[in-house]
Design a protein around this motif. Sequence first.
Motif, short mmCIF file in Angstrom:
data_model
loop_
_atom_site.label_atom_id
_atom_site.label_comp_id
_atom_site.label_asym_id
_atom_site.label_seq_id
_atom_site.Cartn_x
_atom_site.Cartn_y
_atom_site.Cartn_z
N UNK A 1 0.82 -1.21 0.00
CA UNK A 1 0.00 0.00 0.00
C UNK A 1 0.85 1.26 0.00
N UNK A 2 0.34 2.30 -0.62
CA UNK A 2 0.93 3.62 -0.51
C UNK A 2 0.13 4.37 0.55
N UNK A 3 0.79 4.71 1.64
CA UNK A 3 0.13 5.32 2.78
C UNK A 3 0.67 6.72 3.03
N UNK A 4 -0.22 7.64 3.37
CA UNK A 4 0.17 8.98 3.80
C UNK A 4 -0.40 9.20 5.19
N UNK A 5 0.46 9.62 6.11
CA UNK A 5 0.04 9.90 7.48
C UNK A 5 0.32 11.37 7.77
N UNK A 6 -0.69 12.10 8.21
CA UNK A 6 -0.52 13.48 8.67
C UNK A 6 -0.66 13.45 10.18
N UNK A 7 0.47 13.48 10.89
CA UNK A 7 0.45 13.31 12.33
C UNK A 7 1.09 14.46 13.07
N UNK A 8 0.96 14.43 14.38
CA UNK A 8 1.51 15.51 15.22
C UNK A 8 3.01 15.62 15.05
N UNK A 9 3.72 14.51 15.27
CA UNK A 9 5.18 14.54 15.11
C UNK A 9 5.73 13.13 14.96
N UNK B 1 3.71 11.79 23.28
CA UNK B 1 3.83 10.34 23.13
C UNK B 1 3.49 9.85 21.74
N UNK B 2 3.16 10.80 20.86
CA UNK B 2 2.77 10.42 19.51
C UNK B 2 3.94 9.88 18.70
N UNK B 3 5.10 10.53 18.85
CA UNK B 3 6.24 10.19 17.98
C UNK B 3 6.65 8.73 18.13
N UNK B 4 6.76 8.25 19.35
CA UNK B 4 7.19 6.86 19.54
C UNK B 4 6.14 5.89 19.00
N UNK B 5 4.86 6.25 19.13
CA UNK B 5 3.80 5.41 18.57
C UNK B 5 3.92 5.34 17.06
N UNK C 1 -3.96 12.29 12.02
CA UNK C 1 -3.86 12.01 13.45
C UNK C 1 -4.44 13.11 14.32
N UNK C 2 -4.65 12.78 15.58
CA UNK C 2 -5.13 13.76 16.55
C UNK C 2 -4.02 14.75 16.90
N UNK C 3 -4.45 15.92 17.37
CA UNK C 3 -3.59 17.00 17.83
C UNK C 3 -2.72 17.61 16.72
N UNK C 4 -3.05 17.36 15.47
CA UNK C 4 -2.33 18.01 14.37
C UNK C 4 -2.69 19.50 14.39
N UNK C 5 -1.72 20.40 14.32
CA UNK C 5 -2.04 21.84 14.26
C UNK C 5 -2.96 22.14 13.07
N UNK C 6 -3.96 22.99 13.30
CA UNK C 6 -4.96 23.28 12.28
C UNK C 6 -5.60 22.00 11.77
N UNK C 7 -5.83 21.06 12.69
CA UNK C 7 -6.25 19.72 12.30
C UNK C 7 -7.56 19.65 11.56
#
Length: 376
Positions: A6-14, A22-26, A90-96
């Motif tokens: 699959x080609x996946x795109x993730x827009x996450x906090x960090x 705790x998002x980055x390690x996840x 993802x949650x907590x993305x700026x201007x989410x």
Amino acid sequence: MTDTPLRLVVLGLSLSSSWGNGHATTYRALLKALAARGHDVTFLERDVPWYAAHRDLPDPDFCRLVLYSDLAELQAQRTVIEAADAVIVGSYVPDGVAVGNRALAWARGVRAFYDIDTPVTLAALEAGTCAYLGRAQIRDYDLYLSFTGGPTLERLERSYGSPAARALYCSVDPQAYPVLDRAPVYDLSYLGTYSPDRQPTLERLLIEPARRAPELRFAVAGPQYPAGIDWPANVVRIDHLPPDAHPDFYASSRYTLNVTRADMIAAGWSPSVRLFEAASTGTPLISDRWDGLDAILAPGREILCPDGPEAVLAILRETSEAERRRIGATARETVLARHSAAHRAEELESYLREAAARRSGAAAPDRAPERDLEVL
């Protein structure tokens, strides 16, 4: 969406910085495991100064990391989002909310929301204060991936109109969190960013025991703790530990503490990433109690849940070394069998393929209406 990669795109906090979140390690554990399964992943991260100053993974080798400075710059990633088999916001993305609207409008594949903060999100939605998810968007996302399982999943579908809410708990990369042979330095440690709603539990299960047992050694690692906290002299404070220092920190502790945020205790079924990481190192866990904990680790056998300071001190003073090691080893065995990053990647892949099949069967439109998009 077949069984091909699959080609996946993730827009996450960090992804680039684990400082204060705790998002980055996840994301790191999950995306690394997805890459190992052959999938192609792009991570889009808002470039903000507080993470830019504390980047501990600026160039991951398991995915493409793209930093964007604002919504206008996100426009340059439209073709990447359009070409993806699945797009995950993802949650907590700026201007989410605005980011989500763009993802929903541009994506041709599965559109998913990954909530690493589900109880906090739902409380904010009810209060009308959620800055990263609009209530109406939940119906537009094909899939709601939730850090919280149990009754919350039914609530997301029944009350919020999610077409499919699925638990996608955090996980651990066992290679990154191995068992290390270290002489214990601390009797009890805690690793976590300061949170006002976690502080009373930290006070009850670590700080007060430290006050009552000056002969024992304690440690609290994590940023953003207020200057006014009265730390006992036998509590070592460490402002920030990068992820590669976590295993050594756990290995240096006879026991480590898991503390759950109040909203997540109320919802239940919300294990933290620190719980899985500590268990993977074989360090025995002391934890607060919440519904669904026994579905993750068995209290009394794989994790210890004392009610107050004296019960904590009884564990630290009276539990035999053999029993301590047994608890840690048993928890590790369970976590590696059910909660590794490889397990999560497999679960996520199955959820995405199921969502694609639902879209195809329902003749779902390729795009959501373009609403609230500024002219760029």
